[in-house]
Structure formats: structure tokens, C-alpha cells
Design a protein around this motif. Structure first.
Motif, short mmCIF file in Angstrom:
data_model
loop_
_atom_site.label_atom_id
_atom_site.label_comp_id
_atom_site.label_asym_id
_atom_site.label_seq_id
_atom_site.Cartn_x
_atom_site.Cartn_y
_atom_site.Cartn_z
N GLY A 26 0.81 -1.21 0.00
CA GLY A 26 0.00 0.00 0.00
C GLY A 26 0.84 1.25 0.00
N VAL A 27 0.20 2.32 0.45
CA VAL A 27 0.84 3.64 0.47
C VAL A 27 0.53 4.32 1.80
CG1 VAL A 27 -1.13 4.82 -0.64
CG2 VAL A 27 1.17 5.77 -0.87
N VAL A 28 1.48 5.14 2.25
CA VAL A 28 1.29 5.96 3.45
C VAL A 28 1.17 7.40 3.00
CG1 VAL A 28 2.30 6.74 5.62
CG2 VAL A 28 2.55 4.34 4.91
N LEU A 29 0.08 8.05 3.44
CA LEU A 29 -0.16 9.46 3.10
C LEU A 29 0.01 10.32 4.34
CD1 LEU A 29 -3.35 9.03 0.88
CD2 LEU A 29 -0.94 9.16 0.15
N GLY A 30 0.62 11.48 4.16
CA GLY A 30 0.86 12.40 5.27
C GLY A 30 -0.34 13.27 5.57
N LEU A 31 -0.16 14.18 6.51
CA LEU A 31 -1.23 15.10 6.90
C LEU A 31 -1.71 15.94 5.73
CD1 LEU A 31 0.27 16.26 10.32
CD2 LEU A 31 -1.60 14.64 9.95
N ASP A 32 -0.81 16.18 4.75
CA ASP A 32 -1.17 16.96 3.57
C ASP A 32 -1.76 16.11 2.45
OD1 ASP A 32 1.07 15.56 2.83
OD2 ASP A 32 2.27 17.33 2.30
N GLY A 33 -1.91 14.80 2.69
CA GLY A 33 -2.48 13.90 1.69
C GLY A 33 -1.48 13.41 0.66
N LYS A 34 -0.22 13.79 0.81
CA LYS A 34 0.83 13.36 -0.13
C LYS A 34 1.56 12.14 0.41
CE LYS A 34 1.51 18.00 -1.94
NZ LYS A 34 2.43 19.13 -2.08
N PRO A 35 2.10 11.29 -0.48
CA PRO A 35 2.84 10.12 -0.04
C PRO A 35 4.04 10.49 0.83
CG PRO A 35 2.34 9.96 -2.37
CD PRO A 35 1.98 11.35 -1.94
N VAL A 36 4.32 9.65 1.83
CA VAL A 36 5.40 9.90 2.78
C VAL A 36 6.53 8.90 2.55
CG1 VAL A 36 6.03 10.02 5.22
CG2 VAL A 36 3.76 10.76 4.48
N ALA A 37 7.70 9.42 2.20
CA ALA A 37 8.89 8.58 2.02
C ALA A 37 9.46 8.17 3.38
CB ALA A 37 9.95 9.33 1.23
N ASN A 38 9.99 6.96 3.45
CA ASN A 38 10.68 6.44 4.63
C ASN A 38 9.82 6.39 5.90
OD1 ASN A 38 12.99 5.14 5.54
ND2 ASN A 38 13.74 6.99 6.52
N ALA A 39 8.50 6.26 5.74
CA ALA A 39 7.64 6.06 6.91
C ALA A 39 7.78 4.62 7.38
CB ALA A 39 6.18 6.35 6.53
N SER A 40 7.60 4.40 8.66
CA SER A 40 7.62 3.05 9.21
C SER A 40 6.22 2.46 9.16
CB SER A 40 8.08 3.07 10.67
OG SER A 40 9.40 3.54 10.75
N VAL A 41 6.12 1.21 8.76
CA VAL A 41 4.85 0.51 8.74
C VAL A 41 5.01 -0.72 9.62
CG1 VAL A 41 3.12 -0.67 7.35
CG2 VAL A 41 4.30 1.34 6.43
N THR A 42 4.26 -0.75 10.72
CA THR A 42 4.32 -1.85 11.67
C THR A 42 3.14 -2.77 11.42
OG1 THR A 42 5.33 -0.39 13.32
CG2 THR A 42 4.34 -2.44 14.13
N TYR A 43 3.41 -4.07 11.38
CA TYR A 43 2.33 -5.04 11.20
C TYR A 43 2.58 -6.24 12.11
CZ TYR A 43 5.72 -7.34 8.11
OH TYR A 43 6.84 -7.94 7.60
N GLN A 44 1.49 -6.77 12.63
CA GLN A 44 1.58 -7.97 13.45
C GLN A 44 0.30 -8.76 13.29
OE1 GLN A 44 2.15 -6.17 17.30
NE2 GLN A 44 0.06 -6.59 17.90
N SER A 45 0.41 -10.06 13.50
CA SER A 45 -0.78 -10.89 13.35
C SER A 45 -1.74 -10.59 14.49
CB SER A 45 -0.42 -12.37 13.32
OG SER A 45 -0.11 -12.82 14.62
N GLY A 46 -2.99 -10.78 14.24
CA GLY A 46 -4.01 -10.55 15.26
C GLY A 46 -3.83 -11.48 16.46
N GLY A 47 -3.11 -12.58 16.26
CA GLY A 47 -2.85 -13.52 17.33
C GLY A 47 -1.80 -13.02 18.30
N GLY A 48 -1.20 -11.87 18.04
CA GLY A 48 -0.26 -11.27 18.96
C GLY A 48 1.19 -11.63 18.75
N THR A 49 1.56 -12.15 17.58
CA THR A 49 2.97 -12.43 17.36
C THR A 49 3.74 -11.13 17.34
OG1 THR A 49 2.72 -12.39 14.96
CG2 THR A 49 2.51 -14.54 16.04
N ALA A 50 5.03 -11.22 17.49
CA ALA A 50 5.89 -10.05 17.56
C ALA A 50 5.67 -9.15 16.35
CB ALA A 50 7.35 -10.48 17.63
N PRO A 51 5.66 -7.85 16.56
CA PRO A 51 5.47 -6.93 15.43
C PRO A 51 6.68 -6.92 14.50
CG PRO A 51 5.84 -5.72 17.46
CD PRO A 51 5.77 -7.16 17.83
#
Length: 125
Positions: A33-58
Motif C-alpha cells: 500500500g501507500v502511506v499518506l501524510g497530513l497533507d495527503g501526499k505520499p510519505v517517504a521512509n515512513a515506518s509501517v508496523t504489522y503484526q498478526s491478530g494472534g499477537g505475534t511479535a510486530p
């Protein structure tokens, strides 16, 4: 003795994975996907954290110069996903259901400052 123990350990591991559905063993799903900033523009070098709903390590991935991210070779599962950049966060995208072999596309919008000031209590007239 060591060989017998090692062989027994391998057999136990194989038996444990044999009972899992084939889809749970595969790692061929993708979150992208894409990360958009407060101004609605794409954000370079943003961190995206994801983890399973079962609680595995992020886990964390980062956006490219155009604000795009990808987390590949995931197990089919339900994930919670959030982006951040320079103290600003997106809301958690909860219960993102990624099916076997599927590519799930998200748009994460940064909206919540990390240290947002708390509004003072209302004064009584």
C-alpha cells in the motif's frame, strides 16, 4: 544417543506441521500500500508496523521514495497495521484479513500526533 535424539526431534517437528492446513504453512501472501501524510501526499521512509491478530511479535517495513510499502511472504492470517513518521501516526487498521496467495492493498493516513497536547478541562462560568 545424539543421533537418536536428533532424529526424534525431526519426527516431532514433522508430525506437528503435518496437522496444519496447507494454507497455514504457506508464506505467499502480501500486504502492500501507500502511506499518506497530513497533507495527503505520499510519505517517504515512513515506518509501517504489522503484526498478526494472534499477537505475534510486530514486524516493521519502510516506505520507498513514493510512499509505497510491501510486506511479502506472509502467512495467511489476520493482521493489525499502523504507519508512523516523525512523531505522527495513522490509526490502527485492525483485522486485515489476508488470505492464502492474496495481495491486500491498504492506504494508511497519518493523522495522530504522538504527543498531542491534552485539551484543558472546560472552565465553569
Amino acid at each position: 544417543m545424539k543421533r537418536t535424539f536428533f532424529f526424534a526431534l525431526i519426527l516431532v517437528a514433522l508430525a506437528a506441521t503435518a496437522n496444519l492446513p496447507a494454507a497455514a504453512q504457506r508464506r505467499d501472501s502480501t500486504l502492500t500500500g501507500v502511506v499518506l501524510g497530513l497533507d495527503g501526499k505520499p510519505v517517504a521512509n515512513a515506518s509501517v508496523t504489522y503484526q498478526s491478530g494472534g499477537g505475534t511479535a510486530p514486524h516493521v517495513t519502510h516506505t520507498d521514495a513514493k510512499g509505497h510499502f510491501s510486506a511479502v511472504k506472509l502467512r495467511a492470517d489476520i493482521y493489525n497495521v499502523r504507519a508512523s513518521s516523525q512523531g505522527v501516526y495513522s490509526a490502527w487498521e485492525k483485522n486485515v484479513n489476508v488470505r492464502p496467495g492474496q495481495t491486500k492493498v491498504l492506504t494508511l493516513r497519518l493523522t495522530h500526533p504522538k504527543d498531542a497536547p491534552v485539551a484543558p478541562p472546560a472552565t465553569q462560568p
